[in-house]
Design a protein around this motif. Structure first.
Motif, PDB file in Angstrom:
ATOM      1  N   SER A 211       0.830  -1.209   0.000  1.00  0.00           N
ATOM      2  CA  SER A 211       0.000   0.000   0.000  1.00  0.00           C
ATOM      3  C   SER A 211       0.860   1.252   0.000  1.00  0.00           C
ATOM      4  N   HIS A 212       1.992   1.202   0.677  1.00  0.00           N
ATOM      5  CA  HIS A 212       2.864   2.387   0.695  1.00  0.00           C
ATOM      6  C   HIS A 212       3.547   2.587  -0.656  1.00  0.00           C
ATOM      7  N   TYR A 213       3.921   1.490  -1.319  1.00  0.00           N
ATOM      8  CA  TYR A 213       4.469   1.626  -2.671  1.00  0.00           C
ATOM      9  C   TYR A 213       3.456   2.334  -3.577  1.00  0.00           C
ATOM     10  N   GLU A 222       6.073   9.394  -7.464  1.00  0.00           N
ATOM     11  CA  GLU A 222       7.285   8.588  -7.641  1.00  0.00           C
ATOM     12  C   GLU A 222       7.090   7.635  -8.823  1.00  0.00           C
ATOM     13  N   PRO A 223       8.033   7.591  -9.747  1.00  0.00           N
ATOM     14  CA  PRO A 223       7.923   6.615 -10.834  1.00  0.00           C
ATOM     15  C   PRO A 223       8.264   5.206 -10.329  1.00  0.00           C
ATOM     16  N   PHE A 224       7.743   4.223 -11.038  1.00  0.00           N
ATOM     17  CA  PHE A 224       8.031   2.834 -10.653  1.00  0.00           C
ATOM     18  C   PHE A 224       9.491   2.542 -10.960  1.00  0.00           C
ATOM     19  N   SER A 225      10.274   2.316  -9.897  1.00  0.00           N
ATOM     20  CA  SER A 225      11.701   2.085 -10.071  1.00  0.00           C
ATOM     21  C   SER A 225      12.236   1.378  -8.836  1.00  0.00           C
ATOM     22  N   GLU A 226      13.492   1.027  -8.908  1.00  0.00           N
ATOM     23  CA  GLU A 226      14.140   0.401  -7.759  1.00  0.00           C
ATOM     24  C   GLU A 226      14.221   1.367  -6.582  1.00  0.00           C
ATOM     25  N   ILE A 230      12.967   0.782  -2.664  1.00  0.00           N
ATOM     26  CA  ILE A 230      13.866   0.948  -1.515  1.00  0.00           C
ATOM     27  C   ILE A 230      13.312   1.988  -0.545  1.00  0.00           C
ATOM     28  N   ARG A 231      12.846   3.112  -1.072  1.00  0.00           N
ATOM     29  CA  ARG A 231      12.304   4.153  -0.212  1.00  0.00           C
ATOM     30  C   ARG A 231      11.081   3.649   0.553  1.00  0.00           C
ATOM     31  N   GLY A 232      10.154   3.008  -0.152  1.00  0.00           N
ATOM     32  CA  GLY A 232       8.954   2.508   0.512  1.00  0.00           C
ATOM     33  C   GLY A 232       9.268   1.478   1.577  1.00  0.00           C
ATOM     34  N   SER A 233      10.251   0.619   1.320  1.00  0.00           N
ATOM     35  CA  SER A 233      10.616  -0.410   2.303  1.00  0.00           C
ATOM     36  C   SER A 233      11.225   0.205   3.545  1.00  0.00           C
ATOM     37  N   LEU A 285      10.866  -8.346   4.454  1.00  0.00           N
ATOM     38  CA  LEU A 285      11.639  -7.155   4.107  1.00  0.00           C
ATOM     39  C   LEU A 285      12.588  -7.399   2.947  1.00  0.00           C
ATOM     40  N   VAL A 286      12.755  -8.649   2.564  1.00  0.00           N
ATOM     41  CA  VAL A 286      13.612  -8.991   1.417  1.00  0.00           C
ATOM     42  C   VAL A 286      12.776  -9.495   0.246  1.00  0.00           C
ATOM     43  N   VAL A 287      11.848 -10.406   0.540  1.00  0.00           N
ATOM     44  CA  VAL A 287      11.100 -11.068  -0.531  1.00  0.00           C
ATOM     45  C   VAL A 287      10.047 -10.147  -1.130  1.00  0.00           C
ATOM     46  N   THR A 288       9.245  -9.483  -0.288  1.00  0.00           N
ATOM     47  CA  THR A 288       8.151  -8.657  -0.808  1.00  0.00           C
ATOM     48  C   THR A 288       8.646  -7.515  -1.689  1.00  0.00           C
ATOM     49  N   PRO A 289       9.674  -6.736  -1.286  1.00  0.00           N
ATOM     50  CA  PRO A 289      10.171  -5.691  -2.205  1.00  0.00           C
ATOM     51  C   PRO A 289      10.676  -6.256  -3.531  1.00  0.00           C
ATOM     52  N   ALA A 290      11.385  -7.398  -3.466  1.00  0.00           N
ATOM     53  CA  ALA A 290      11.917  -7.975  -4.710  1.00  0.00           C
ATOM     54  C   ALA A 290      10.796  -8.472  -5.620  1.00  0.00           C
ATOM     55  N   VAL A 291       9.783  -9.109  -5.023  1.00  0.00           N
ATOM     56  CA  VAL A 291       8.666  -9.615  -5.829  1.00  0.00           C
ATOM     57  C   VAL A 291       7.863  -8.456  -6.410  1.00  0.00           C
ATOM     58  N   PHE A 292       7.665  -7.405  -5.626  1.00  0.00           N
ATOM     59  CA  PHE A 292       6.915  -6.249  -6.151  1.00  0.00           C
ATOM     60  C   PHE A 292       7.680  -5.582  -7.299  1.00  0.00           C
ATOM     61  N   TYR A 293       8.982  -5.463  -7.160  1.00  0.00           N
ATOM     62  CA  TYR A 293       9.776  -4.843  -8.219  1.00  0.00           C
ATOM     63  C   TYR A 293       9.772  -5.689  -9.490  1.00  0.00           C
TER      64      TYR A 293
END
Length: 307
Positions: A211-213, A222-226, A230-233, A285-293
């Motif tokens: 939801s924060h992303y 914010e554009p969709f990017s790495e 990182i910021r949202g996480s 904190l590792v899997v969810t950001p990577a899967v979302f990206y």
């Protein structure tokens, strides 16, 4: 002149004893029990000499004159269920779960015990009740997962995003299974209930992250990017840790009560939930950001990414 029923009653009185009165001694009331003395009931031969009916010649009729007395084994009570005779063999499990124990019993009994025609074996009691409860909980667990997915879909309006939140459930199961292995190594009904409860708890952290992303894309441009991920996480790191710690610390007293009376059900529940919180919090904190990206790009415009 002897009736078998009356003779059986006399023998029961002589062997087991029967209360014929009572006597008060200070503050206690004691029964007066009549039965044969120890020597007269010590062996089958002694019982054969027991007088069961007097006679005119003084010899009388003894038990050995009218019955054959011998030592044997057999059921002291005939139980029936479903119009058939039923023999109960009871046992308790210690140090392992009932499911694996009964599976071993079935294999051993099936290989070594030859049943006569008309006989069959049924494993009942707590094992049967646990089996019914486990099947019901599996159904309710699947229903709860479907309910969680439906709520997520109505919120995100996206199947990929909903599945990304649901990904936290297997991450939590890793820690729960490991915690059970390190403690009781027994999967009980209480553990299954805790698994269902854990599904809702761990989904919360995934909702906060995704939801924060989406908020950063829709509201802050914010554009969709790495960098977005990182910021949202990082901005949601403290809330995720705080919610996990608050739930985990509340269960610490139950974790310290292993073996205490009355905590037999609460301890497995605490083990499953705390173990799942630890693994899901660390992995999310590792899997969810990577899967979302990796898989969240197709949903960015639907969720309102700024141009």
């Amino acid at each position: 002149g002897l009736r078998p029923g009356a003779l059986a009653e006399e023998l029961e009185t002589g062997l087991n004893g029967a209360a014929v009165g009572s006597v008060v001694e200070k503050q206690r009331q004691l029964d007066i029990v009549v039965r044969l003395d120890e020597r007269s009931r010590s062996s089958p031969k002694a019982l054969e000499s027991a007088l069961v009916k007097p006679s005119a010649d003084g010899r009388g009729v003894r038990l050995g004159d009218v019955a054959e007395v011998y030592r044997s084994e057999g059921p002291n009570m005939v139980n029936r269920e479903g119009m058939t005779r039923r023999i109960v063999i009871s046992a308790n499990a210690r140090g392992r779960d009932l499911g694996s124990l009964v599976d071993d019993l079935k294999r051993t009994v099936g290989a070594k015990v030859a049943l006569p025609p008309g006989y069959f074996i049924a494993y009942e009691g707590q094992f049967e009740s646990q089996g019914r409860a486990a099947r019901l909980l599996l159904f309710l667990g699947a229903l709860s997962l479907l309910g969680v997915f439906s709520v997520l879909y109505f919120h995100f309006k996206s199947v990929p995003l909903s599945l990304q939140v649901m990904l936290n459930v297997p991450l939590a199961l890793i820690g729960s299974v490991l915690a059970i292995y390190l403690t009781e190594r027994t999967l009980s009904v209480a553990s299954l209930v805790a698994f269902i409860t854990l599904c809702g708890i761990v989904s919360r952290n995934g909702i906060m992250l995704i939801s924060h992303y989406l908020h950063l894309m829709a509201e802050e441009g914010e554009p969709f990017s790495e960098a977005l991920v990182i910021r949202g996480s990082l901005e949601r790191l403290v809330p995720v840790l705080m919610t996990a710690l608050s739930a985990g610390l509340a269960l610490v007293p139950l974790l310290c009560s292993r073996g205490e009376p009355g905590k037999e059900i609460l301890f497995p529940v605490a083990v499953v939930i705390v173990g799942g919180l630890v693994s899901s919090t660390l992995l999310i904190l590792v899997v969810t950001p990577a899967v979302f990206y990796r898989f969240g790009r197709p949903s960015r415009k639907k969720q309102g990414e700024a141009p």
